[in-house]
Design a protein around this motif. Structure first.
Motif, mmCIF file in Angstrom:
data_model
loop_
_atom_site.group_PDB
_atom_site.id
_atom_site.type_symbol
_atom_site.label_atom_id
_atom_site.label_comp_id
_atom_site.label_asym_id
_atom_site.label_seq_id
_atom_site.Cartn_x
_atom_site.Cartn_y
_atom_site.Cartn_z
ATOM 1 N N GLY A 18 -14.739 6.949 42.466
ATOM 2 C CA GLY A 18 -14.522 6.237 41.215
ATOM 3 C C GLY A 18 -13.939 4.854 41.417
ATOM 4 N N ARG A 19 -13.825 4.124 40.301
ATOM 5 C CA ARG A 19 -13.378 2.734 40.334
ATOM 6 C C ARG A 19 -11.888 2.558 40.094
ATOM 7 N N ASP A 20 -11.185 3.613 39.685
ATOM 8 C CA ASP A 20 -9.731 3.510 39.534
ATOM 9 C C ASP A 20 -9.121 3.630 40.933
ATOM 10 N N LYS A 21 -8.556 2.544 41.412
ATOM 11 C CA LYS A 21 -8.089 2.486 42.794
ATOM 12 C C LYS A 21 -6.608 2.823 42.959
ATOM 13 N N ILE A 22 -5.971 3.312 41.887
ATOM 14 C CA ILE A 22 -4.545 3.652 42.017
ATOM 15 C C ILE A 22 -4.276 5.118 41.689
ATOM 16 N N VAL A 23 -5.314 5.963 41.761
ATOM 17 C CA VAL A 23 -5.103 7.403 41.565
ATOM 18 C C VAL A 23 -4.169 7.903 42.672
ATOM 19 N N PRO A 24 -3.016 8.482 42.330
ATOM 20 C CA PRO A 24 -2.033 8.865 43.358
ATOM 21 C C PRO A 24 -2.584 9.752 44.463
ATOM 22 N N GLU A 25 -3.424 10.732 44.112
ATOM 23 C CA GLU A 25 -3.972 11.635 45.129
ATOM 24 C C GLU A 25 -4.834 10.897 46.151
ATOM 25 N N HIS A 26 -5.443 9.788 45.712
ATOM 26 C CA HIS A 26 -6.342 9.047 46.585
ATOM 27 C C HIS A 26 -5.586 8.111 47.524
ATOM 28 N N LEU A 27 -4.308 7.865 47.230
ATOM 29 C CA LEU A 27 -3.525 6.901 48.002
ATOM 30 C C LEU A 27 -2.679 7.559 49.086
ATOM 31 N N LEU A 28 -2.699 8.883 49.129
ATOM 32 C CA LEU A 28 -1.911 9.586 50.140
ATOM 33 C C LEU A 28 -2.458 9.292 51.542
ATOM 34 N N PRO A 29 -1.592 9.163 52.532
ATOM 35 C CA PRO A 29 -2.092 9.019 53.907
ATOM 36 C C PRO A 29 -2.923 10.245 54.297
ATOM 37 N N ASP A 30 -4.087 9.990 54.864
ATOM 38 C CA ASP A 30 -4.990 11.095 55.224
ATOM 39 C C ASP A 30 -5.162 12.050 54.048
ATOM 40 N N ALA A 31 -5.475 11.479 52.894
ATOM 41 C CA ALA A 31 -5.543 12.236 51.639
ATOM 42 C C ALA A 31 -6.417 13.476 51.768
ATOM 43 N N PRO A 32 -5.849 14.638 51.443
ATOM 44 C CA PRO A 32 -6.628 15.877 51.517
ATOM 45 C C PRO A 32 -7.557 16.009 50.308
ATOM 46 N N PRO A 33 -8.505 16.937 50.344
ATOM 47 C CA PRO A 33 -9.353 17.177 49.172
ATOM 48 C C PRO A 33 -8.500 17.471 47.941
ATOM 49 N N CYS A 34 -8.955 17.002 46.784
ATOM 50 C CA CYS A 34 -8.174 17.194 45.559
ATOM 51 C C CYS A 34 -9.086 17.577 44.396
ATOM 52 N N ASP A 35 -8.445 18.034 43.329
ATOM 53 C CA ASP A 35 -9.146 18.542 42.153
ATOM 54 C C ASP A 35 -9.522 17.364 41.242
ATOM 55 N N PRO A 36 -10.808 17.175 40.919
ATOM 56 C CA PRO A 36 -11.213 16.035 40.094
ATOM 57 C C PRO A 36 -10.803 16.137 38.622
ATOM 58 N N PHE A 37 -10.459 17.327 38.152
ATOM 59 C CA PHE A 37 -10.104 17.464 36.733
ATOM 60 C C PHE A 37 -8.769 16.786 36.416
ATOM 61 N N PRO A 38 -7.698 17.016 37.186
ATOM 62 C CA PRO A 38 -6.478 16.231 36.958
ATOM 63 C C PRO A 38 -6.684 14.735 37.218
ATOM 64 N N VAL A 39 -7.598 14.390 38.119
ATOM 65 C CA VAL A 39 -7.899 12.973 38.346
ATOM 66 C C VAL A 39 -8.509 12.361 37.080
ATOM 67 N N ASP A 40 -9.416 13.078 36.425
ATOM 68 C CA ASP A 40 -9.968 12.606 35.139
ATOM 69 C C ASP A 40 -8.854 12.348 34.132
ATOM 70 N N VAL A 41 -7.905 13.278 34.040
ATOM 71 C CA VAL A 41 -6.792 13.132 33.102
ATOM 72 C C VAL A 41 -6.004 11.868 33.437
ATOM 73 N N TYR A 42 -5.739 11.674 34.719
ATOM 74 C CA TYR A 42 -5.007 10.472 35.144
ATOM 75 C C TYR A 42 -5.786 9.214 34.744
ATOM 76 N N CYS A 43 -7.059 9.189 35.054
ATOM 77 C CA CYS A 43 -7.854 7.979 34.822
ATOM 78 C C CYS A 43 -7.955 7.641 33.337
ATOM 79 N N LEU A 44 -8.122 8.647 32.481
ATOM 80 C CA LEU A 44 -8.159 8.381 31.043
ATOM 81 C C LEU A 44 -6.814 7.853 30.569
#
Length: 297
Positions: free
Chosen positions: A173-199
């Motif tokens: 996605g284009r939101d570059k400040i999603v916290p889960e995506h900024l973790l060092p060596d970011a592990p797989p994450c759930d896209p549903f809470p990411v949607d909530v964050y982005c909205l």
């Protein structure tokens, strides 16, 4: 590419590479199917899918011709509240059916608002009429002629069967400040809470705090607690969209008519007294005519 159908309906043709975006057409067709017919479905409908011709990798999707959310500026807080209501409900509807959007950015929401203009804006040069004969003028208010909003662009969207793993490798996605995506060596994450964050981040940036592309607006502090929760750095502490939408409904019920009819004013914006008086004179007339402060489509 914009076009028109035989009946004169204005449409868009979107080229899609099924190999690069294998889920886009299946998800779009699913959301446009009879199974998903619902007033709570705010996903852009696929009017037709044109399969790739022989020797081509591109398919084409026929879509309604929509307009940017704020090409016709919001006039009142009530108009923005209706925008919030529709989009919260639309994303909740997707999540309810195990579909994550995975790119909930502001320009992936558009408006069916051509009726607010004297002539349809050009889809790409939006400050020009579609026929290039001048600038389109705004001739109607969303309060008088309500607008429907649509969630668009399913190139990253995905349906997750019940019980299947929902973990995806970040980032996306284009939101570059999603916290889960900024973790060092970011592990797989759930896209549903990411949607909530982005909205939540869309609303934070375009209405509460401002960003590079938009100035903060006055009068939206009633959304602060909910948006702070939706953008919590810990995805486990974010509300699900069903809870976020329930909380939004409670917030809306608590807003006064006066608040809902208040004008949209950017932080640090100076408003002329004559414009302020004109706004409230219009609102008093609408109130006397019993026109709702929140547009009802």
């Amino acid at each position: 590419m914009d076009a028109s159908r035989a009946d004169g309906t204005l449409i868009m043709l979107k080229a899609i590479h099924p190999v690069r975006s294998p889920d886009e057409i299946p998800v779009g067709k699913l959301l446009s199917s009879e199974r998903f017919a619902s007033p709570r479905n705010y996903c852009i409908p696929y009017l037709e899918v044109i399969d790739p011709p022989e020797g081509s990798e591109k398919a084409f999707v026929v879509l309604p011709l929509l307009v940017g959310i704020e090409r016709a500026p919001f006039e009142t807080i009530g108009e923005v509240v209706e925008f919030f209501r529709q989009i919260f409900e639309g994303l909740e509807f997707m999540h309810e059916h195990n579909i994550a959007h995975e790119d909930c950015k502001y320009n992936n929401i558009m408006a069916d608002s051509q009726h607010l203009f004297d002539s349809p804006p050009h889809p790409f040069r939006t400050f020009t009429k579609r026929d290039f004969t001048g600038r389109p003028s705004i001739v109607a208010s969303r309060t008088i002629k309500p607008v429907k909003y649509y969630i668009i662009d399913f190139d990253l969207s995905k349906e997750y069967p019940p019980g299947a793993s929902r973990l995806e490798e970040p980032p996306w996605g284009r939101d570059k400040i999603v916290p889960e995506h900024l973790l060092p060596d970011a592990p797989p994450c759930d896209p549903f809470p990411v949607d909530v964050y982005c909205l939540g981040n869309c609303i934070r940036q375009h209405f509460l705090d401002g960003c590079k592309y938009a100035k903060a607006k006055k009068g939206f502090d009633f959304m602060r607690e909910l948006i702070d929760d939706m953008t919590n750095s810990d995805p486990k502490k974010r509300p699900q969209m069903s809870e976020a939408n329930s909380r939004l409904k409670i917030i809306i019920e608590g807003l006064s008519d006066w608040k809902l009819r208040s004008p949209i004013i950017e932080v640090d914006q100076r408003t002329k007294v004559t414009k302020f008086i004109g706004h409230w004179a219009t609102q008093l007339i609408r109130k006397a005519r019993r026109i709702p402060a929140i547009p009802k489509s």
